[in-house]
Design an enzyme around this catalytic site. Structure first.
Site, PDB file in Angstrom:
ATOM      1  N   ASP A 205      42.371  44.570  37.554  1.00 20.71           N
ATOM      2  CA  ASP A 205      43.377  43.936  38.428  1.00 20.71           C
ATOM      3  C   ASP A 205      44.350  43.134  37.577  1.00 20.71           C
ATOM      4  O   ASP A 205      44.362  41.901  37.618  1.00 20.71           O
ATOM      5  CB  ASP A 205      42.662  43.044  39.457  1.00 20.71           C
ATOM      6  CG  ASP A 205      43.644  42.467  40.477  1.00 20.71           C
ATOM      7  OD1 ASP A 205      44.760  43.003  40.613  1.00 20.71           O
ATOM      8  OD2 ASP A 205      43.280  41.464  41.132  1.00 20.71           O
TER       9      ASP A 205
ATOM     10  N   CYS B 103      50.042  45.583  40.808  1.00 24.98           N
ATOM     11  CA  CYS B 103      50.796  44.730  41.730  1.00 24.98           C
ATOM     12  C   CYS B 103      52.275  44.692  41.339  1.00 24.98           C
ATOM     13  O   CYS B 103      53.023  43.852  41.830  1.00 24.98           O
ATOM     14  CB  CYS B 103      50.198  43.326  41.796  1.00 24.98           C
ATOM     15  SG  CYS B 103      50.163  42.502  40.212  1.00 24.98           S
TER      16      CYS B 103
ATOM     17  N   ARG C 227      38.172  42.973  47.788  1.00 22.40           N
ATOM     18  CA  ARG C 227      36.965  42.336  47.241  1.00 22.40           C
ATOM     19  C   ARG C 227      35.773  42.651  48.129  1.00 22.40           C
ATOM     20  O   ARG C 227      34.678  42.965  47.639  1.00 22.40           O
ATOM     21  CB  ARG C 227      37.174  40.821  47.125  1.00 22.40           C
ATOM     22  CG  ARG C 227      38.087  40.424  45.982  1.00 22.40           C
ATOM     23  CD  ARG C 227      38.075  38.921  45.743  1.00 22.40           C
ATOM     24  NE  ARG C 227      38.823  38.184  46.747  1.00 22.40           N
ATOM     25  CZ  ARG C 227      40.052  37.680  46.555  1.00 22.40           C
ATOM     26  NH1 ARG C 227      40.659  37.849  45.396  1.00 22.40           N
ATOM     27  NH2 ARG C 227      40.644  37.012  47.512  1.00 22.40           N
TER      28      ARG C 227
ATOM     29  N   ASN D   5      41.572  38.984  25.272  1.00 25.39           N
ATOM     30  CA  ASN D   5      42.621  39.892  25.725  1.00 25.39           C
ATOM     31  C   ASN D   5      41.909  41.147  26.242  1.00 25.39           C
ATOM     32  O   ASN D   5      41.182  41.809  25.500  1.00 25.39           O
ATOM     33  CB  ASN D   5      43.534  40.222  24.543  1.00 25.39           C
ATOM     34  CG  ASN D   5      44.636  41.183  24.943  1.00 25.39           C
ATOM     35  OD1 ASN D   5      44.498  41.969  25.891  1.00 25.39           O
ATOM     36  ND2 ASN D   5      45.738  41.125  24.227  1.00 25.39           N
ATOM     37  N   ALA D   6      42.093  41.459  27.495  1.00 22.57           N
ATOM     38  CA  ALA D   6      41.335  42.560  28.111  1.00 22.57           C
ATOM     39  C   ALA D   6      41.622  43.893  27.425  1.00 22.57           C
ATOM     40  O   ALA D   6      40.730  44.739  27.327  1.00 22.57           O
ATOM     41  CB  ALA D   6      41.661  42.644  29.596  1.00 22.57           C
TER      42      ALA D   6
ATOM     43  N   ASP E 238      39.076  37.341  30.989  1.00 25.93           N
ATOM     44  CA  ASP E 238      40.410  36.801  31.277  1.00 25.93           C
ATOM     45  C   ASP E 238      40.898  36.105  30.016  1.00 25.93           C
ATOM     46  O   ASP E 238      40.106  35.552  29.249  1.00 25.93           O
ATOM     47  CB  ASP E 238      40.392  35.826  32.460  1.00 25.93           C
ATOM     48  CG  ASP E 238      41.739  35.777  33.167  1.00 25.93           C
ATOM     49  OD1 ASP E 238      41.873  36.323  34.272  1.00 25.93           O
ATOM     50  OD2 ASP E 238      42.695  35.190  32.583  1.00 25.93           O
ATOM     51  N   SER E 239      42.210  36.138  29.813  1.00 27.50           N
ATOM     52  CA  SER E 239      42.763  35.493  28.622  1.00 27.50           C
ATOM     53  C   SER E 239      43.034  34.011  28.866  1.00 27.50           C
ATOM     54  O   SER E 239      43.341  33.277  27.933  1.00 27.50           O
ATOM     55  CB  SER E 239      44.062  36.198  28.202  1.00 27.50           C
ATOM     56  OG  SER E 239      44.938  36.265  29.301  1.00 27.50           O
TER      57      SER E 239
ATOM     58  N   PHE F 261      40.470  41.088  33.929  1.00 30.46           N
ATOM     59  CA  PHE F 261      41.550  40.317  34.576  1.00 30.46           C
ATOM     60  C   PHE F 261      40.965  39.608  35.801  1.00 30.46           C
ATOM     61  O   PHE F 261      41.437  39.783  36.922  1.00 30.46           O
ATOM     62  CB  PHE F 261      42.718  41.220  34.985  1.00 30.46           C
ATOM     63  CG  PHE F 261      43.237  42.106  33.887  1.00 30.46           C
ATOM     64  CD1 PHE F 261      44.171  41.616  32.990  1.00 30.46           C
ATOM     65  CD2 PHE F 261      42.788  43.407  33.739  1.00 30.46           C
ATOM     66  CE1 PHE F 261      44.665  42.436  31.965  1.00 30.46           C
ATOM     67  CE2 PHE F 261      43.268  44.217  32.719  1.00 30.46           C
ATOM     68  CZ  PHE F 261      44.212  43.736  31.826  1.00 30.46           C
TER      69      PHE F 261
HETATM   70  N1  SAH Z   1      41.257  39.869  40.467  1.00 33.52           N
HETATM   71  C1  SAH Z   1      41.682  38.490  40.580  1.00 33.52           C
HETATM   72  C2  SAH Z   1      43.168  38.308  40.315  1.00 33.52           C
HETATM   73  C3  SAH Z   1      43.635  38.758  38.936  1.00 33.52           C
HETATM   74  S1  SAH Z   1      45.185  38.097  38.470  1.00 33.52           S
HETATM   75  C4  SAH Z   1      41.263  37.952  41.954  1.00 33.52           C
HETATM   76  O1  SAH Z   1      40.793  38.709  42.807  1.00 33.52           O
HETATM   77  O2  SAH Z   1      41.413  36.753  42.174  1.00 33.52           O
HETATM   78  C5  SAH Z   1      45.386  38.642  36.845  1.00 33.52           C
HETATM   79  C6  SAH Z   1      44.637  37.839  35.765  1.00 33.52           C
HETATM   80  O3  SAH Z   1      44.849  38.504  34.515  1.00 33.52           O
HETATM   81  C7  SAH Z   1      45.097  36.414  35.545  1.00 33.52           C
HETATM   82  O4  SAH Z   1      44.003  35.542  35.697  1.00 33.52           O
HETATM   83  C8  SAH Z   1      45.582  36.363  34.077  1.00 33.52           C
HETATM   84  O5  SAH Z   1      45.197  35.165  33.404  1.00 33.52           O
HETATM   85  C9  SAH Z   1      44.851  37.536  33.479  1.00 33.52           C
HETATM   86  N2  SAH Z   1      45.474  38.165  32.301  1.00 33.52           N
HETATM   87  C10 SAH Z   1      46.781  38.423  32.067  1.00 33.52           C
HETATM   88  N3  SAH Z   1      46.938  39.120  30.920  1.00 33.52           N
HETATM   89  C11 SAH Z   1      45.693  39.296  30.399  1.00 33.52           C
HETATM   90  C12 SAH Z   1      45.179  39.951  29.243  1.00 33.52           C
HETATM   91  N4  SAH Z   1      45.986  40.569  28.378  1.00 33.52           N
HETATM   92  N5  SAH Z   1      43.852  39.939  29.043  1.00 33.52           N
HETATM   93  C13 SAH Z   1      43.007  39.337  29.918  1.00 33.52           C
HETATM   94  N6  SAH Z   1      43.440  38.715  31.032  1.00 33.52           N
HETATM   95  C14 SAH Z   1      44.765  38.685  31.274  1.00 33.52           C
END
Ligand code: SAH
Length: 395
Positions: free
Chosen positions: A299, A339, A212, A278-279, A250-251, A228
């Site tokens: 991410d 991850c 970050r 949904n991303a 974010d979803s 995400f």
């Molecule tokens: N970058 C963040 C961590 C991301 S964790 C940080 O630095 O804190 C991954 C995230 O993706 C979670 O919040 C989860 O709710 C979201 N997520 C999971 N599947 C998703 C999708 N299909 N579309 C959008 N968001 C999603």
């Protein structure tokens, strides 16, 4: 819970030498036999296939990963042992300048404490047990923690999936005395509110702290897409560093509520927009709209937790990276992560290359990214590295 060295049950291995001397994992199929009757979760003395002492570990007959070695010395695994390991973990982080306001104090195998994670948020310690062995000695762990970092509140946030597998009741709540509902922590110039016991991991993605900061340093003047986003970690850093605007995708409504709170906390809400989507769909839609961004962060959660589902994961990673690459203007940056434990850095790079070929964009690698230093990686235990990423620049 007795750990008297002499009377410990013995576990005999089929193998010896090489990995046996440096890797802590013992699978059920590698056990030649047991002497004595260890209780599930108790410490056993491990003897290798040549008859030599190989270590002391916690044993669980229920799981295929049946024993994890804690020490290579013939010593008692008791309160003093845990206190020394935790003190060692803290010393490493202090020496490396990692013991900040919010950091991972214990990273399982990476700190010689397989199955235990401890995160620090201000004066609060959040403890996650992944094994029965660790959950049985929570009082020793808490005592060791308090001896190292002071007498603060301890929150238990066991991993439910791990607990089910290992056969113990996952705990969620304060160990003895109550602590605060939220803690506001500082990460560089930014501040984040962490809700204890809510949300993902132990409340915050500490593993991305260094990334970050690194991405933030290049964000000035750019329009940002934080896909995400969870609680807005990347967007907050980018905007604080002078990014023009950020969209968080974010979803999860809870994740976005956290992002909203964190953006406001840093006085950045006006330059940010949150979208509960949904991303995958939103990236496709943005592409159709011919949207352009100067910085995109991808991410996502792990797309596979199993080795045999790697091909499906490949398609997922390729899809989002392909779309993100098409959203970059010339000079645009993409910070992209995986991850998933089973995705290697080489595999991930390969997927990103295939995505770039399909998108028809040339990208310069500005750096390979990994988890923050408070999640130490052991050379001999490659499983301790799980986060990989690339910082790419569209030419
Ligand atoms: N970058 C963040 C961590 C991301 S964790 C940080 O630095 O804190 C991954 C995230 O993706 C979670 O919040 C989860 O709710 C979201 N997520 C999971 N599947 C998703 C999708 N299909 N579309 C959008 N968001 C999603």
């Amino acid at each position: 819970m007795s750990s008297d060295d002499g009377n410990r049950p013995r576990l005999h291995l089929t193998r010896a030498g090489g990995r046996t001397r440096v890797h802590p994992w013992i699978y059920r199929g590698e056990i030649a036999g047991l002497e004595g009757e260890p209780e599930p979760g108790a410490a056993v003395t491990v003897i290798d296939g040549s008859g030599a002492f190989a270590g002391v570990g916690f044993y669980n007959p229920r799981t295929s990963l049946a024993c994890r070695i804690l020490t290579r010395r013939e010593e008692a695994v008791d309160a003093a042992f845990f206190a020394a390991r935790i003190a060692g973990a803290l010393a490493y982080r202090r020496a490396a300048g990692l013991a900040s306001d919010a950091y991972r104090l214990v990273w399982s195998e990476g700190d010689g404490l397989p199955g235990l994670v401890v995160d620090r948020y201000g004066a609060v310690s959040v403890v996650q047990c992944f094994t029965l062995g660790m959950s049985r000695v929570i009082d020793w762990i808490a005592a060791g923690l308090r001896a190292a970092v002071g007498d603060g509140p301890v929150y238990l946030a066991d991993d439910p999936a791990g607990a089910r597998l290992e056969g113990f009741e996952p705990r969620r709540g304060w160990l003895d005395r109550e602590g605060p509902e939220t803690v506001t922590v500082r990460e560089g110039d930014a501040r984040f509110r962490v809700r204890l016991g809510a949300g993902h991991k132990t409340g915050f993605y500490l593993d991305q702290a260094e990334n970050r900061a690194r991405v933030g340093r290049r964000a000035a003047g750019r329009r940002v897409l934080d896909a995400f986003s969870y609680s807005g970690g990347f967007a907050v850093h980018a905007l604080a560093a002078g990014a023009e605007h950020a969209i968080c995708l974010d979803s999860s409504p809870e994740a976005l509520a956290g992002a909203r709170e964190n953006l406001a906390l840093n006085g950045l809400a006006e330059r940010a927009e949150l979208r509960e989507v949904n991303a995958f769909d939103e990236l496709r839609r943005l592409e159709r709209e011919h949207a352009r961004f100067g910085l995109v962060i991808l991410d996502p959660p792990p797309f596979t937790r199993r080795r045999d589902a790697l091909e499906a994961a490949r398609r997922g990673y390729k899809e989002i990276n392909l779309r993100a690459m098409r959203l970059l203007g010339p000079g645009g940056l993409l910070a992209t992560f995986s991850c998933s434990h089973h995705v290697s850095p080489a595999f991930f790079e390969d997927v990103c290359r295939a995505a770039a070929e399909d998108a028809g964009v040339t990208l310069r690698t500005l750096g390979a990214l990994t988890q923050s230093g408070d999640h130490p990686v052991l050379l001999t235990v490659p499983e301790t590295r799980y986060l990989k990423g690339l910082l790419l620049e569209r030419l």
